[in-house]
Design an enzyme around this catalytic site. Structure first.
Site: not given
Length: 471
Positions: A129, A186-187, A183, A190
């Site tokens: 990222s 995480h996205n 990940k 986001e």
């Protein structure tokens, strides 16, 4: 001559930047792209004079790598990754390592890891990222794979990662799909962060009508406090940009249709499968989908009306501060939900995720990097078994201290007809989570009435089920 420390396949911008990052940290890198012209252009351009070996065939590429061979794939997720793997297998030896650095679905990573393990080859799913700049200067890196494979690639990835608070933003997440799963979450977070910022913008725009210059000042001021983050910072900069054609603020000439590549949907879908509430991120995903219905919304705006909106009469700065508080409280809820999802997935797949480490590696390099991730790191390092982030004393006190403004802002959004699904969802989650008793007793009665689904009683031992003869 077998001398390169690592090889990378796929020279799009992210791939190129990772190669340049590795080379700048002292590693000799071999590169290969299916289109030889791309390889040549890179070799004669950005890679010229650097310790980078361009290869025009996979055989030459593999031959340039020192053993155990470490190969990072940077191609489109899905079928293209499988295709490259199949091309590589006949050329590799036991103990070699294939690394998928794209945004692959974690279940694909689990499948590939198992498949290659049977052939004696290590497979790593590595979440990266930070976008193009992060790839070049230091991203946040989330590797998932075997311990043995990690020992071989750790010296490279910990060196090219961003540094935050003196620590490399890279940790071994766990086995098989752990890296890509982290990940993915995480996205999803986001998505939540971006939607919450957009709702703060929409509420202020509908009430006090700041100019683009004033919005730049508001977000810049917020970035000096607890909301200090990459996304708040870039938002303040967006409002300073003018469209060269019209002279209008750049943000005002952009069509209000949001794109997405799917990781947010994956996050919400799997949370639902595991029965984990993920309402803020789900609201963010739905908001993007609804924004894409542009033509329908244009028509609806001609036939559907909202409330009459009075001119704002209150103190301007008090409202700005209230929206800031609502944004901060909702952001905490979004992260609390994301970490709750990670906890359940870790138990399901046996990953033994370290939530303190995850928060630590998100402090630098990545898109959601923010000051308050230091506090999340502290919370989970102090209590690794913490069930929910909002139970940590630090975050509990923030939520309790901001909830009056939070409620005021959600009420204001309703009064002015401003859609604030993520703010509202965050507050509803908080109110549900803090209540000892919810109206689900009535829901269970309904289920038992029409389907004999049974229910538990408040005056009987937990786990004992009953059915009432309603007719």
């Amino acid at each position: 001559m077998s001398q390169c420390d690592i090889g990378l396949i796929g020279l799009a911008v992210m791939g190129e930047n990772l190669v340049l990052n590795m080379e700048s940290k002292g590693f000799h890198v071999a590169v290969y792209n299916r289109t030889t012209e791309v390889t040549r252009a890179f070799a004669e351009g950005r890679a010229k004079g650097k310790n980078i070996t361009p290869c025009n065939s996979l055989e030459d590429f593999i031959g340039a790598l020192s053993s155990p061979r470490k190969i990072q794939i940077m191609v489109k997720a899905g079928g293209p990754v499988d295709a490259v793997i199949e091309q590589l297998i006949p050329l590799l030896d036991a103990g070699d390592i294939i690394i998928d650095g794209g945004n692959s679905l974690w279940t694909d990573t689990q499948r590939r890891e198992k498949y290659l393990k049977e052939k004696g080859i290590h497979f790593f799913g590595v979440g990266v990222s930070g976008g193009e700049e992060g790839a070049l200067k230091g991203p946040s890196i989330m590797p998932g794979g075997s311990e043995e494979g990690w020992r071989a690639i750790a010296p490279i990835y910990t060196k090219i990662a961003a540094i935050a608070e003196g620590e490399a933003c890279c940790r071994h997440m766990g086995t098989d799909g752990a890296g890509h799963y982290v990940k993915m979450v995480h996205n999803g977070i986001e998505y939540g962060d971006m939607q919450l910022i957009c709702e703060a913008y929409a509420i202020l725009k509908a009430t006090i009508h700041p100019s683009a210059e004033e919005f730049a000042e508001i977000f810049s001021a917020w970035n000096q406090g607890d909301l200090d983050s990459f996304l708040i910072e870039l938002t303040s900069k967006i409002f300073t940009q003018k469209d060269p054609e019209t002279g209008l603020p750049m943000v005002d000439v952009i069509v209000d249709k949001a794109g997405q590549k799917g990781t947010g949907k994956w996050t919400v879908g799997h949370a639902t499968e595991m029965s984990v509430p993920l309402s803020v991120i789900a609201s963010a995903v739905e908001a993007r989908i609804l924004s894409s219905l542009k033509s329908e919304r244009v028509h609806a705006a001609t036939v559907l009306t909202g409330p009459e909106t009075p001119a704002w009469q209150g103190d301007r700065q008090e409202l700005i501060d209230a929206v800031r508080d609502a944004l901060y409280a909702s952001k905490i809820i979004s992260y609390a939900q994301g970490f709750a999802q990670l906890r359940v997935a870790s138990e399901l797949y046996g990953w033994s995720l370290s939530y303190g480490d995850i928060a630590a590696i998100w402090r630098g390099g990545c898109i959601i990097r923010a000051r308050f991730l230091n506090r999340i790191t502290e919370a989970y390092r102090k209590d690794p078994a913490l069930k929910n982030l909002i139970l940590d004393p630090y975050f509990r006190d923030i939520i309790l201290g901001t909830q009056a403004n939070w409620r005021k802002v959600v009420q204001l959004a309703i009064q002015y007809g401003v859609a604030a699904p993520a703010f509202s969802a965050a507050l509803a989650y908080f109110d549900s989570y803090r209540n000892e008793r919810l109206p689900a007793n009535l829901l269970q009665a309904q289920r038992d009435y029409f389907g004999a689904h049974t229910f538990e009683r408040v005056d009987k031992p937990e786990g004992t089920f009953f059915h009432h003869h309603w007719f």
